[in-house]
Scaffold this motif. Structure first.
Motif, PDB file in Angstrom:
ATOM      1  N   CYS A 117      58.796  69.728  61.343  1.00  0.00           N
ATOM      2  CA  CYS A 117      59.527  69.334  62.553  1.00  0.00           C
ATOM      3  C   CYS A 117      58.642  68.502  63.468  1.00  0.00           C
ATOM      4  CB  CYS A 117      60.073  70.566  63.268  1.00  0.00           C
ATOM      5  SG  CYS A 117      58.789  71.727  63.754  1.00  0.00           S
ATOM      6  N   ILE A 143      64.466  76.909  62.810  1.00  0.00           N
ATOM      7  CA  ILE A 143      65.230  76.035  63.697  1.00  0.00           C
ATOM      8  C   ILE A 143      66.711  76.295  63.415  1.00  0.00           C
ATOM      9  CG2 ILE A 143      65.716  73.666  64.400  1.00  0.00           C
ATOM     10  CD1 ILE A 143      62.919  72.906  63.534  1.00  0.00           C
ATOM     11  N   CYS A 147      58.919  81.159  61.611  1.00  0.00           N
ATOM     12  CA  CYS A 147      58.243  79.870  61.436  1.00  0.00           C
ATOM     13  C   CYS A 147      57.009  80.019  60.554  1.00  0.00           C
ATOM     14  CB  CYS A 147      57.847  79.333  62.809  1.00  0.00           C
ATOM     15  SG  CYS A 147      56.895  77.830  62.737  1.00  0.00           S
ATOM     16  N   ILE A 148      56.818  79.101  59.618  1.00  0.00           N
ATOM     17  CA  ILE A 148      55.625  79.150  58.759  1.00  0.00           C
ATOM     18  C   ILE A 148      54.630  78.051  59.145  1.00  0.00           C
ATOM     19  CG2 ILE A 148      56.801  80.238  56.817  1.00  0.00           C
ATOM     20  CD1 ILE A 148      56.872  77.402  55.522  1.00  0.00           C
TER      21      ILE A 148
HETATM   22  S1  SF4 Z   1      59.811  72.957  60.379  1.00  0.00           S
HETATM   23 FE1  SF4 Z   1      58.836  73.511  62.290  1.00  0.00          FE
HETATM   24  S2  SF4 Z   1      59.917  75.339  62.965  1.00  0.00           S
HETATM   25 FE2  SF4 Z   1      60.374  75.079  60.781  1.00  0.00          FE
HETATM   26  S3  SF4 Z   1      58.811  76.317  59.740  1.00  0.00           S
HETATM   27 FE3  SF4 Z   1      58.031  74.227  59.858  1.00  0.00          FE
HETATM   28  S4  SF4 Z   1      56.786  74.237  61.732  1.00  0.00           S
HETATM   29 FE4  SF4 Z   1      58.110  76.038  61.834  1.00  0.00          FE
END
Ligand code: SF4
Ligand code: SF4
Lengths: 187, 236
Positions: B152, B204, B146-147
């Motif tokens: 999300c 995810i 995760c970055i």
């Molecule tokens: S979408 Fe959510 S899970 Fe994916 S990298 Fe971004 S913060 Fe992390």
């Protein structure tokens, strides 16, 4: 630069630390260019010719694998002292690679899992090997550039024969090199 | 919307007044890389990879709106190196083992690393420990990748209550995404697919899906990221 060698060829040295020798195999994959290699370079300390100690200063040192024990650190420093240009070769030298998967857990846990709780361990008789002669494991696996100064990187697991060839020939000419994405794409 | 003109690295560009800079640049065939910004969506400003210089200041491009006469500096060695450093930081911050990652070949972070010709991050690897969160019936949260872009968090919401399904926990280098598994268990297939798709990395993951695209046919196998915008002319 190193003093001119008797044969006047650039001197290359190679080593495998915490790697699998895959990078060395890939170096040998240069196929018939191995003949050119012999014409162009002189190979000093390397597992390929089994020269154990530098007999002269090398222009280029290729390092495969990161550092997982004190022996690796010693050898890496020995290479740094004896090579003008040091190249970190492959994923393990660059970021620890697969051995670095253990970095997420304490060393003790890894040893217990590998030697005491392993399915093949003999019940009650299993021990964690310990001997003065054995290199001491480090707390985690370190990429080479976290231990000594590294001049160039060759990405890949392993880098292809082309990458070896391009890098060696350009570094020897004193040129920087710009590897195209196709050659460094490993995913 | 009235049209305005502005400049990116001296190149004349036209856009709608007040248009988002990253999107306006794309309309003028300049690819400003982003990891958090999504076209048409509200700006998150978390990744900073879209950094540009305006009036002598470094700013996140996705947070800016273009205006008449604006002069933007984008493609300079200094800015490109800063962007590259940001990408490198994301690689050392968590554990990215691309060869075993479901997102490999279609991951924006990986694609940007290729585009910036990153060989090795200049920073020390942190090798933090994260467990994979797999309590949700149909998806997994792979914290190691995760970055923290928060796509999300903002864009995946419970359709009935509009409540967030993903949210942020902790601060500084302990920050991580958490998921409300009760709400997550109610997610439709489409919503799960959307969550997987908008996550720029492989954090995810839909259970039972994995490596469903053949090597060579994945999103970034043929062309580098940003190719659809600049046709590969600007390599940075
Ligand atoms: S979408 Fe959510 S899970 Fe994916 S990298 Fe971004 S913060 Fe992390
Ligand atoms: S999320 Fe992207 S960069 Fe990270 S391991 Fe997966 S493919 Fe590699």
């Amino acid at each position: 630069m190193a003093e001119q060698t008797a044969s006047n060829k650039p001197v290359v040295a190679t080593i495998s630390l915490a790697g699998c020798f895959g990078c060395h195999m890939s170096l040998l994959d240069i196929d018939d260019r191995i003949v050119q290699f012999i014409d162009l370079f002189e190979l000093n300390k390397s597992p390929v010719n089994d020269i154990k100690k530098f007999t002269k200063r090398a222009h280029v040192g290729l390092v495969e694998g990161g550092c997982c024990n004190d022996e690796n650190v010693k050898v890496l420093r020995y290479f740094r002292e004896n090579c003008d240009v040091l190249v970190s070769v492959g994923a393990c030298a660059g970021n620890g690679g697969l051995p670095a998967l253990r970095n997420k857990m304490p060393l003790q846990e890894c040893l217990v899992e590998a030697y005491l709780d392993a399915p093949t361990a003999e019940l009650g008789k299993a021990i964690i090997p310990y001997d003065e002669e054995l290199p001491k494991l480090l707390d985690r696996v370190y990429p080479c550039h976290e231990v000594v100064k590294i001049d160039y990187y060759m990405p890949g697991c392993p880098p292809s024969a082309e990458v070896f060839w391009d890098t060696l020939t350009s570094v020897i000419k004193g040129q920087g090199f710009d590897l195209p994405v196709e050659l460094i794409k490993y995913d | 919307m009235p049209k305005i003109t502005f400049k990116i690295d001296g190149k004349q560009c036209t856009a709608e007044d007040g248009q988002n800079l990253v999107e306006a640049a794309a309309d003028n065939h300049v690819y400003i890389p982003t990891l958090c910004h999504m076209k048409g969506e509200k700006c998150l400003g978390t990744c900073r990879v879209c950094m540009v210089k305006v009036n002598g200041k470094d700013m996140a491009g996705c947070t800016l709106s273009v205006s008449e006469g604006m002069e933007v500096t984008f493609d300079t060695p200094e800015l490109n190196d800063k962007r590259k450093a940001l990408i490198e930081m994301l690689f050392v911050e968590r554990n990215h083992f691309c060869p075993s990652c479901e997102k490999s070949g279609r991951c924006d972070l990986q694609a940007l690393a290729y585009r910036f010709k990153m060989h090795i991050p200049r920073f020390r690897y942190r090798y933090p420990f994260f467990e994979v969160y797999s309590k949700v019936d149909k998806l997994m949260l792979e914290h190691n990748r995760c970055i923290l872009c928060q796509r999300c968090v903002e864009f995946i919401r419970d359709p009935d209550t509009n409540r967030k399904i993903f949210s942020m926990r902790n601060r500084t280098n302990k920050s991580m995404i958490q998921v409300d598994y009760r709400l997550a268990n109610k997610m439709s297939e489409e919503q799960i697919d959307k969550a997987v798709a908008i996550c720029p990395v492989g954090a995810i993951i839909k259970k039972g899906q994995g490596f469903d695209e053949a090597y060579g046919q994945r999103k970034y196998d043929q062309h580098p990221i940003g190719y659809e915008v600049d046709g590969g002319t600007n390599s940075k």
